[in-house]
Motif scaffolding. Structure first.
Motif, mmCIF file in Angstrom:
data_model
loop_
_atom_site.group_PDB
_atom_site.id
_atom_site.type_symbol
_atom_site.label_atom_id
_atom_site.label_comp_id
_atom_site.label_asym_id
_atom_site.label_seq_id
_atom_site.Cartn_x
_atom_site.Cartn_y
_atom_site.Cartn_z
ATOM 1 N N HIS A 176 1.085 -1.162 0.020
ATOM 2 C CA HIS A 176 0.113 0.024 0.137
ATOM 3 C C HIS A 176 0.875 1.331 0.005
ATOM 4 N N GLU A 177 2.009 1.209 0.354
ATOM 5 C CA GLU A 177 2.948 2.367 0.576
ATOM 6 C C GLU A 177 3.323 2.641 -1.157
ATOM 7 N N ALA A 178 3.686 1.677 -1.649
ATOM 8 C CA ALA A 178 3.942 1.844 -3.031
ATOM 9 C C ALA A 178 2.880 2.448 -3.900
ATOM 10 N N LEU A 179 1.727 1.904 -3.561
ATOM 11 C CA LEU A 179 0.507 2.600 -4.172
ATOM 12 C C LEU A 179 0.437 3.979 -3.848
ATOM 13 N N GLN A 180 0.825 4.340 -2.571
ATOM 14 C CA GLN A 180 0.681 5.732 -2.178
ATOM 15 C C GLN A 180 1.653 6.704 -3.057
ATOM 16 N N VAL A 181 2.776 6.008 -3.247
ATOM 17 C CA VAL A 181 4.021 6.656 -4.035
ATOM 18 C C VAL A 181 3.088 6.960 -5.472
ATOM 19 N N ALA A 182 2.558 6.031 -5.950
ATOM 20 C CA ALA A 182 2.233 5.986 -7.356
ATOM 21 C C ALA A 182 1.026 6.953 -7.448
ATOM 22 N N ALA A 183 0.092 6.980 -6.481
ATOM 23 C CA ALA A 183 -0.621 8.139 -6.506
ATOM 24 C C ALA A 183 -0.392 9.708 -6.371
ATOM 25 N N ILE A 220 -2.407 5.943 -12.091
ATOM 26 C CA ILE A 220 -1.972 4.728 -11.198
ATOM 27 C C ILE A 220 -1.569 3.506 -12.483
ATOM 28 N N ALA A 221 -2.536 3.411 -13.553
ATOM 29 C CA ALA A 221 -2.143 2.412 -14.665
ATOM 30 C C ALA A 221 -0.790 2.932 -15.171
ATOM 31 N N PHE A 222 -0.605 4.183 -15.389
ATOM 32 C CA PHE A 222 0.769 4.569 -16.035
ATOM 33 C C PHE A 222 1.675 4.303 -15.274
ATOM 34 N N GLN A 223 1.756 4.537 -13.790
ATOM 35 C CA GLN A 223 2.887 4.144 -12.867
ATOM 36 C C GLN A 223 3.250 2.678 -13.033
ATOM 37 N N CYS A 224 1.936 1.952 -12.947
ATOM 38 C CA CYS A 224 2.242 0.498 -12.972
ATOM 39 C C CYS A 224 2.858 -0.026 -14.165
ATOM 40 N N ALA A 225 2.730 0.509 -15.533
ATOM 41 C CA ALA A 225 3.249 0.207 -16.732
ATOM 42 C C ALA A 225 4.693 0.875 -16.664
ATOM 43 N N ASP A 226 5.070 1.948 -16.047
ATOM 44 C CA ASP A 226 6.383 2.393 -15.882
ATOM 45 C C ASP A 226 7.253 1.708 -14.972
ATOM 46 N N ASP A 227 6.715 0.995 -13.993
ATOM 47 C CA ASP A 227 7.423 0.355 -13.224
ATOM 48 C C ASP A 227 7.888 -1.137 -13.652
ATOM 49 N N SER A 244 17.463 -0.242 -13.784
ATOM 50 C CA SER A 244 18.039 0.813 -12.979
ATOM 51 C C SER A 244 17.138 0.789 -11.624
ATOM 52 N N ASP A 245 15.736 0.641 -11.656
ATOM 53 C CA ASP A 245 15.097 0.527 -10.326
ATOM 54 C C ASP A 245 15.601 -0.538 -9.551
ATOM 55 N N LEU A 246 15.992 -1.839 -10.093
ATOM 56 C CA LEU A 246 16.506 -2.820 -9.180
ATOM 57 C C LEU A 246 17.843 -2.589 -8.692
ATOM 58 N N HIS A 248 19.085 0.272 -7.830
ATOM 59 C CA HIS A 248 18.951 1.331 -6.843
ATOM 60 C C HIS A 248 17.934 0.711 -5.647
ATOM 61 N N ARG A 249 17.788 -0.588 -5.604
ATOM 62 C CA ARG A 249 16.784 -1.185 -4.682
ATOM 63 C C ARG A 249 15.329 -0.535 -4.525
ATOM 64 N N LYS A 250 15.095 0.248 -5.503
ATOM 65 C CA LYS A 250 13.806 0.874 -5.564
ATOM 66 C C LYS A 250 12.504 -0.204 -5.441
ATOM 67 N N VAL A 251 11.774 0.122 -4.426
ATOM 68 C CA VAL A 251 10.484 -0.796 -4.030
ATOM 69 C C VAL A 251 9.408 -0.188 -5.028
ATOM 70 N N SER A 252 9.568 -0.493 -6.280
ATOM 71 C CA SER A 252 8.427 -0.159 -7.073
ATOM 72 C C SER A 252 7.234 -1.269 -7.185
ATOM 73 N N LEU A 253 6.227 -0.818 -7.854
ATOM 74 C CA LEU A 253 4.947 -1.776 -7.648
ATOM 75 C C LEU A 253 5.035 -3.383 -7.561
ATOM 76 N N PRO A 254 5.943 -3.453 -8.767
ATOM 77 C CA PRO A 254 6.017 -5.040 -8.869
ATOM 78 C C PRO A 254 6.839 -5.633 -7.650
ATOM 79 N N VAL A 255 7.917 -4.891 -7.270
ATOM 80 C CA VAL A 255 8.584 -5.335 -6.218
ATOM 81 C C VAL A 255 8.025 -5.338 -5.031
ATOM 82 N N ALA A 256 7.267 -4.491 -4.772
ATOM 83 C CA ALA A 256 6.190 -4.295 -3.369
ATOM 84 C C ALA A 256 5.048 -5.587 -3.444
#
Length: 340
Positions: A176-183, A220-227, A244-246, A248-256
């Motif tokens: 849910h934190e990753a979704l808040q970031v996307a929002a 939100i759909a855009f961020q899902c696709a971007d991640d 690059s997201d991995l 930098h250990r970014k917790v993107s939506l798929p990772v979360a």
């Protein structure tokens, strides 16, 4: 000329660039000389020596396109939304400048990021200048008493979203934190683009509310696709380094989504993210494989499609004019089927 048939997405975006591109450049060119120069470097308009570039436009101007179409969807002329379209694109680029610094991404749109060539201070100040230029684009335009507060509120949410994203990089595994970031980082600006466009077209509050919701779900759909592209996208088309997201250990939506599970692949992924050593190419490939094993890639793809469906329901409830509605629908589907 009155449109009788819906345009395809390339035509929509090309004609948006034709209408909004010169206005965007005009607004940036009103900045003081030195800061105008570095902003122009970011946009790719000229070389470091000030020579005009012949390279084709690489920005797709999705947000301005949504602004103009939201205005037309409620019966307004596209030109009424030109100031808002310029403003949202300036905000978007200001955020990109700061985001590249925070993420230390060396590339943007296949070119060196501004911070990497001109230094962090120049990129920070260029981003700041674009934020204020966006406000200036709305001041004096009809409805500024409404549009300026909406834009300012949007920027505050963007800043909060960016900070949440920084905190997620510490290894938080709550979906849910990753979704808040996307929002906060993405959806709020697409929502703002649609809200400002509808307001410029003279829509009543209910229609404005539904078009804003359309933009929110689309974001939100855009961020899902971007991640997803951030992990599995082709650097040749994304213009960014591979995985690059991995790295930098970014917790993107798929990772979360993967980390939220209690399974061997999820546990191994968490261990990789908690390791103190830098993630190399093999580690990133392993992380991507672990995410796929959890089913999080497919789950993120489904989430994107679900949000597009929610967006289109709100679009329908806004009672839009048929042609702009069809074009907004086309852009909504483009968001989850894009190559960058």
């Amino acid at each position: 000329m009155t449109m009788t048939e819906a345009r395809d997405c390339p035509t929509i975006l090309a004609q948006t660039a034709t209408a909004v591109g010169p206005l965007l450049r005009s607004r940036v060119c009103r900045l003081p000389e030195r800061i105008r120069h570095v902003c122009g470097l970011h946009f790719g308009w000229w070389t470091e020596h000030g020579t005009a570039r012949d390279a084709p436009e690489t920005r797709k101007l999705l947000r301005p396109a949504l602004t103009l179409l939201a205005c037309q969807a409620v019966g307004g002329p596209a030109r009424a939304a030109h100031p808002a379209a310029v403003a949202v694109e300036l905000i978007h680029n200001a955020g990109l400048l700061h985001d590249d610094i925070i993420d230390q991404d060396p590339l943007r749109r296949g070119r060196p990021a501004l911070w990497a060539t001109q230094g962090v201070p120049a990129a920070i100040l260029a981003g700041d200048a674009l934020f204020f230029a966006a406000v200036q684009a709305l001041v004096g335009a009809p409805g500024a008493d409404v549009s300026v507060p909406v834009l300012l509120d949007t920027v505050q949410v963007l800043i909060e979203g960016e900070y949440r994203d920084v905190l997620l990089e510490t290894g938080a595994d709550r979906e849910h934190e990753a979704l808040q970031v996307a929002a906060g980082k993405t959806a709020v600006l697409l929502a703002c683009a649609c809200e400002l466009g509808a307001a410029a077209g003279g829509a009543d509050p209910e229609r404005v509310r539904h078009l804003r919701a359309f933009g929110h779900h689309l974001g939100i759909a855009f961020q899902c696709a971007d991640d997803l592209l951030g992990i599995w996208g082709d650097p040749g088309t994304t213009g960014k380094p591979a995985r690059s997201d991995l790295r930098h250990r970014k917790v993107s939506l798929p990772v979360a989504a993967a980390m939220a599970q209690d399974s061997p692949p999820a546990r191994h992924l968490r261990e990789l993210y908690r390791a103190r050593t830098p993630l190399g190419d093999d580690d990133c490939a392993r992380a991507a494989d672990l995410i796929e094993q959890t089913g999080a890639r497919e789950a993120t793809e489904r989430r994107a499609l679900d949000h597009v469906a929610d967006a289109l329901r709100h679009l329908d409830r806004a009672d839009p004019s048929p042609v702009p509605a069809a074009e907004l629908s086309s852009l909504a589907h483009l968001v989850v089927h894009r190559d960058r």
